[in-house]
Design a protein around this motif. Structure first.
Motif, PDB file in Angstrom:
ATOM      1  N   LEU A 125      96.353 142.413 145.933  1.00  0.00           N
ATOM      2  CA  LEU A 125      96.514 141.708 144.804  1.00  0.00           C
ATOM      3  C   LEU A 125      97.697 142.695 143.052  1.00  0.00           C
ATOM      4  O   LEU A 125      97.342 142.380 141.813  1.00  0.00           O
ATOM      5  CB  LEU A 125      95.684 141.261 143.089  1.00  0.00           C
ATOM      6  N   PRO A 249      93.917 137.899 137.380  1.00  0.00           N
ATOM      7  CA  PRO A 249      94.728 137.977 138.082  1.00  0.00           C
ATOM      8  C   PRO A 249      95.095 137.027 139.626  1.00  0.00           C
ATOM      9  O   PRO A 249      96.045 136.357 139.529  1.00  0.00           O
ATOM     10  CB  PRO A 249      94.424 139.323 138.556  1.00  0.00           C
ATOM     11  N   ARG A 250      93.719 137.001 139.781  1.00  0.00           N
ATOM     12  CA  ARG A 250      93.688 135.323 140.999  1.00  0.00           C
ATOM     13  C   ARG A 250      94.203 135.024 141.319  1.00  0.00           C
ATOM     14  O   ARG A 250      94.764 133.426 141.610  1.00  0.00           O
ATOM     15  CB  ARG A 250      92.512 135.963 141.709  1.00  0.00           C
ATOM     16  N   ARG A 252      96.237 133.981 137.920  1.00  0.00           N
ATOM     17  CA  ARG A 252      97.375 134.252 136.810  1.00  0.00           C
ATOM     18  C   ARG A 252      97.496 133.164 135.328  1.00  0.00           C
ATOM     19  O   ARG A 252      97.921 132.442 135.386  1.00  0.00           O
ATOM     20  CB  ARG A 252      98.516 134.108 138.282  1.00  0.00           C
ATOM     21  N   SER A 270     100.000 137.483 140.171  1.00  0.00           N
ATOM     22  CA  SER A 270      98.802 138.642 140.468  1.00  0.00           C
ATOM     23  C   SER A 270      99.270 140.170 140.283  1.00  0.00           C
ATOM     24  O   SER A 270      98.479 140.545 139.736  1.00  0.00           O
ATOM     25  CB  SER A 270      98.433 138.840 141.672  1.00  0.00           C
TER      26      SER A 270
END
Length: 413
Positions: A125, A249-250, A252, A270
């Motif tokens: 990521l 981040p996973r 978004r 990500s």
């Protein structure tokens, strides 16, 4: 213990870890603790690369490639579990497609001749070149490359040598550890509506919490988000008060704690970093991202339209603030390796000006705010080892500094 395949003809071998005697036996081949003492000891203060308080089992094997000092970590149902940065640094490798050897893996350079490696990931990521803070999400546990089942292959290196691992300053000597990777992330914002910014931290616990420094009273604690989120503060409804927000981040996705209800917005990649600001000066804050791979801000308007602004380098940390007091948020970056801010401001005619200011110390994190309530954002940093906010007292962001104020808040690392 699930392990990495090291060569053709791999067969399962029993692992016996004996911390008290300092021996790990595999197939009759000892790893002697006394001989390991001659190996370099990392200066970097590593934490376990997993969520705060999660317990993980780690195994050492004498014939583990590339070194018996590499660790394989497991826990129940571990596939897809978050893998975090064990220490701050710059991503020098982010292999998101590998099928052999380490498979998909990440390497972080910690800036002192030391590095850490995270292998066999299901998903990566981050991108090469980005600055990563301790506790930041790197990827998730998988079984890519030469691996028999999901696990994390982890290495600490001094130069090119894989060395015995240390966590929280102590040598790895137990098969099961609870993570203390519960880092505070510095923030600042006007959280009480008095025009003056307060300092705060985002604590990467489960659930995560925003903790605001309040003069004369106990800190305000607001649970919001998860430990793998990236935090921000912003005035989401234009009432003059900054509220918590996070970006995953996973997924978004932004999650903003507006007084009228939680707002969700999807934006970015990500490997981006979240930012927020009042881009048009209407009093209500919007969101955006900084894309390290392109050294570019992507600022979202309320209509959904995006404005791109190039600034800085891939390894810079993004900052946003009103550098000239015109009511509109500008962008900037901070280089942790040189302790230099690069600030971009735009005048009434739409002309952009760039200035650079050295402030703080190497390794600090940026934390800027309007410390005196005059409408212009002042510079600031947070020193991780002391948990001290250093607040510039200059009359303008790019001006000459008077003696900075110091506020100790949060947990040192």
């Amino acid at each position: 213990m699930r392990v990495s395949r090291q060569a053709k003809g791999f067969r399962a071998l029993a692992v016996l870890i004996v911390p008290a005697a300092g021996l790990a036996l595999l197939g009759g081949t000892p790893v002697n603790a006394a001989s390991r003492k001659a190996e370099p000891v990392p200066v970097t203060r590593y934490q376990l690369p997993f969520l705060c308080q999660q317990a993980w089992s780690g195994g050492l094997r004498a014939r583990h490639s590339p070194s018996p000092n590499a660790i394989d970590f497991n826990r129940t149902a571990d596939e897809g579990k978050p893998v975090l940065a064990a220490a701050a640094g710059v991503v020098v490798t982010a292999n998101a497609t590998g099928r052999a050897g380490y498979g998909r893996y990440v390497v972080i350079d910690h800036g002192n001749g030391e590095s850490s490696l995270y292998a066999h990931l299901k998903r990566v990521l981050v991108k090469t070149g980005a600055t990563i803070d301790q506790g930041a999400l790197l990827g998730v546990v998988g079984s890519t490359g030469n691996s028999t089942a999901p696990h994390l292959h982890f290495e600490q290196k001094v130069g090119r040598q894989v060395v015995p691992a240390y966590f929280s300053g102590l040598p790895f000597s137990s098969s099961t550890l609870a993570s203390t990777n519960c880092a505070d992330v510095p923030l600042a914002g006007n959280t009480d509506g008095d025009r003056v910014a307060e300092v705060a931290v985002f604590r990467r616990t489960q659930p995560a919490t925003f903790i605001v420094h309040a003069l004369g009273t106990a800190p305000r604690v607001v649970p919001f988000g998860t430990a793998t989120d990236e935090p921000l503060l912003g005035d989401w409804n234009g009432d003059g008060v900054a509220e918590p927000g996070v970006w995953s981040p996973r997924g978004r996705r932004f999650k903003l704690a507006a007084p009228g209800g939680v707002v969700n917005l999807k934006l970015g990649m990500s490997s981006d970093r979240p930012v927020a600001g009042d881009w048009n000066g209407d009093g209500t804050w919007e969101v955006g991202v900084f894309r390290p791979s392109r050294a570019m801000f992507r600022l979202r308007a309320t209509t959904g339209a995006l404005t791109n602004v190039s600034l800085g380098n891939a390894d810079d940390v993004p900052v946003t603030a009103d550098w000239n007091g015109d009511g509109r948020t500008d962008v900037g970056v901070y280089d942790r390796a040189t302790a230099v801010f690069t600030l971009r401001s735009v005048d009434a005619a739409g002309l952009a000006a760039i200035s650079t200011v050295q402030f703080g110390a190497v390794g600090d994190l940026p934390a800027v705010g309007d410390w005196d309530g005059d409408g212009t954002t002042d510079l600031g940093t947070w020193t991780p080892t002391t948990a001290v906010f250093n607040q510039s007292q200059s009359p303008d962001a790019a001006g000459a500094d008077r003696a900075p104020a110091a506020v100790q808040f949060g947990n040192p690392r």
